[in-house]
Structures are given as structure tokens and as C-alpha cells.
Design an enzyme around this catalytic site. Structure first.
Site, PDB file in Angstrom:
ATOM      1  CG  ASP A  62      17.195  56.355  69.037  1.00 57.57           C
ATOM      2  OD1 ASP A  62      18.405  56.602  68.872  1.00 57.57           O
ATOM      3  OD2 ASP A  62      16.305  57.232  69.031  1.00 57.57           O
ATOM      4  CB  SER A 116      17.081  62.636  72.685  1.00 57.66           C
ATOM      5  OG  SER A 116      15.923  62.962  71.985  1.00 57.66           O
ATOM      6  CG  HIS A 138      18.170  60.474  68.018  1.00 54.28           C
ATOM      7  ND1 HIS A 138      17.325  59.750  68.843  1.00 54.28           N
ATOM      8  CD2 HIS A 138      18.092  61.758  68.460  1.00 54.28           C
ATOM      9  CE1 HIS A 138      16.765  60.572  69.722  1.00 54.28           C
ATOM     10  NE2 HIS A 138      17.221  61.788  69.510  1.00 54.28           N
TER      11      HIS A 138
END
Length: 314
Positions: free
Chosen positions: A109, A176, A77
Site C-alpha cells: 500500500d 491515509s 489506495h
């Protein structure tokens, strides 16, 4: 008065020749605190040079260098929506490089980015699976809100049935893709999300994809040069579909502006699953269909774990 003088003199003697029982000792609690502090310092010293900031133009995230040639592990992402899979990468030393997305796995992910350089880089060590234990201290390094090189600490709170790691180490937007580390500075997970009911901010529960899955992903894709390709109709009279795909998963990595895909509302992260009810198992299946110069088709896509059918008029 004599008593006062005696006590004062006795105190002076004790200062000059303190008894054995008055020697200073470090409490176990203080010693443990000092050890924990040193561990945090050591983990940061070992791992921070391997952590990078990834910028896509729409936002930023973090990543870990996993090969000396400049292969970077991050979240899918983080790189979603990039133009042609190209990103800007900044190292801990402040140097900037251009990177190319070479693989993406939306389900877990994960993504791999290769730096366009011949330089050599420090790399993060990957933990063995047996070194992942609930209750162990963990460390997260990343770029929350663009603040690169930020360290937070916590414990490994839980291992989910799907293998995801749960932690109370503070994670925020920008973390992230960064590493979740053990006390040896080894990567045990790739930070990817926080629990935020109703969007009310950080609740102190974060999640990471386990190194067990990440290691397999790296090994399967590390030798790729660029698996992405743009799917286009074969003749000039047929309008372009205009998407950049991961060749293995058929997940859309980018959509060209003013393209057919853009007019259909396709967007990065969508997965091409089927055409006219026939499952797309590989990129060649899609290309073979387009080579037949169809006038229209029903395209089945996956989006946020839901299916949607889109009519395409070429």
C-alpha cells in the site's frame, strides 16, 4: 482577642518573609507533562511543513514530501482510480500543485507522486530501523475528513509479523498516506488503515507500513519519470484495452471510460497476472501479446487477493 491578633500578625510575617520550606516546587508529574507537551509542539513544528493533502477527484488522503524536488510518499489506495495517474496536491502553506503517480505497490500500500514544479520543498526525515520500538510515543499528521494539518498522538502498540506498525493514535479517513512519526519528528511508518469490525467506526487500532519497507520502495523508484503506460491494441481495427498500468507490477492505475476494460468490469487496483495461462512478468509480455493482434484471450486478474478469469474479445 489577643490570640487572634497574634495569629494575624504571625501570618503577615510569613507572607513578608516566607520560611524556606514554603518555596514553590514543580512536581515531577507536572514537569513530565510539560516535557511531553513541548515534544508534541516540536514534532509538529518540524514535520507539518512536509505533510500534504492529496486529492484525486473521488476522495482525498495525505502524503509526506521525501525529496526536495517534490517527491511524495503516500498510499497506493489513495491514488487508486486516478485518471492517468494525475492528482492535485496541497501543501501546508496552502499552495496547490499537479502531481503524477510514478510508482505504486499495492501489496505494501505505497505509492510515489512527483510534483510538476521546479520549486524546492522541506522534507521529512526517515527513521533508522533501530529507532522503532514498541511502547514509544508516536505522532500522526494528516487530513482526516479534509481537515489538513491535524495532529494526533499515541504509542506504538505492536509490530506485526509482516512488519506493519500498530498504533492507538487516532486515524480517520483522510489520514491515509500520512506519516507516523517518532518523538524526533522522523517518519517511522505510512498510515494506511484502521481496524473497524463491521464498519462500526474507529476502534482505536490503526496500522502503518514500516519505514523499512517504504525506504526500499523510495530508493527503487525515485528516479522514474513515469512508469505508467496505456496498453492498447496495435491497429485501429483492434479496440483499446484502455487501462493505465504500473509498468513494474502491472497493477491497473486507471480505466478509461467506455473502453474495453470498462466493459469487462476491470477497475483500478486489479493486477494483470496472465493471458491464456501464460504468466505476465513484465509490461513487454503484455505488449508482445497485443502486437500479435489476437481475436480473443482469457485474462487472469488478481483482485482483493483472489483470482478471476475474464474472456476478452478484441
Amino acid at each position: 482577642m489577643r490570640l487572634e491578633r497574634f495569629l494575624l500578625c504571625a501570618a503577615c510575617v510569613c507572607l513578608i518573609n516566607p520560611p524556606a520550606w514554603s518555596s514553590v516546587s514543580v512536581s515531577p508529574v507536572l514537569a513530565q507533562a510539560r516535557n511531553e507537551e513541548q515534544t508534541s509542539i516540536d514534532v509538529y513544528r518540524i514535520a507539518s511543513p512536509t505533510v500534504v493533502t492529496i486529492s484525486t477527484g473521488r476522495g482525498s488522503g495525505s502524503g509526506s514530501i521525501v525529496s526536495a524536488e517534490g517527491l511524495i510518499l503516500t498510499n497506493e489506495h489513495v491514488i487508486r482510480g486516478t485518471r492517468g495517474g494525475r492528482v492535485s496536491v496541497s501543501t501546508s502553506s496552502g499552495k496547490r500543485y499537479t502531481g503524477q503517480v510514478i510508482a505504486a505497490d499495492r501489496r505494501n500500500d505505497l505509492a510515489l507522486v512527483r510534483l510538476n514544479t521546479t520549486e524546492r520543498f522541506p522534507t521529512v526525515r526517515l527513521s533508522a530501523p533501530q529507532n522503532i520500538q514498541v511502547g514509544q510515543r508516536v505522532f500522526a499528521i494528516g487530513s482526516p475528513f479534509g481537515l489538513s494539518g491535524t495532529l494526533t498522538t499515541g504509542i506504538l502498540s505492536r509490530v506485526s509479523p509482516n512488519g506493519d506498525l500498530q498504533t492507538d493514535a487516532a486515524l480517520n479517513p483522510g489520514n491515509s498516506g500520512g506519516p507516523l512519526l517518532n518523538s524526533r519528528g522522523e517518519l517511522i511508518g505510512v498510515n494506511k488503515a484502521i481496524l473497524s469490525p463491521g464498519g462500526r467506526g474507529n476502534t482505536g487500532i490503526g496500522f502503518a507500513t514500516s519505514v523499512v519497507i517504504a525506504r526500499d520502495f523510495i530508493e527503487q523508484n525515485r528516479n522514474r519519470s513515469n512508469p505508467s503506460t496505456t496498453a492498447v491494441a496495435p491497429s485501429s481495427s483492434t479496440p483499446r484495452l484502455g487501462v493505465t498500468l504500473d509498468a513494474r507490477t502491472l497493477v491497473i492505475l486507471g480505466v478509461q471510460p467506455r473502453s474495453l476494460a470498462a466493459s469487462l468490469g476491470l477497475r483500478p487496483g486489479d493486477q494483470l497476472l496472465a493471458i491464456n495461462g501464460r504468466r505476465l512478468r513484465r509490461l513487454q509480455d503484455l505488449q508482445a501479446f497485443l502486437d500479435a493482434s489476437p481475436s480473443s484471450a482469457i485474462l487472469t486478474i488478481g483482485r482483493n487477493r483472489r483470482l478471476a478469469n475474464v474472456r476478452v474479445n478484441f
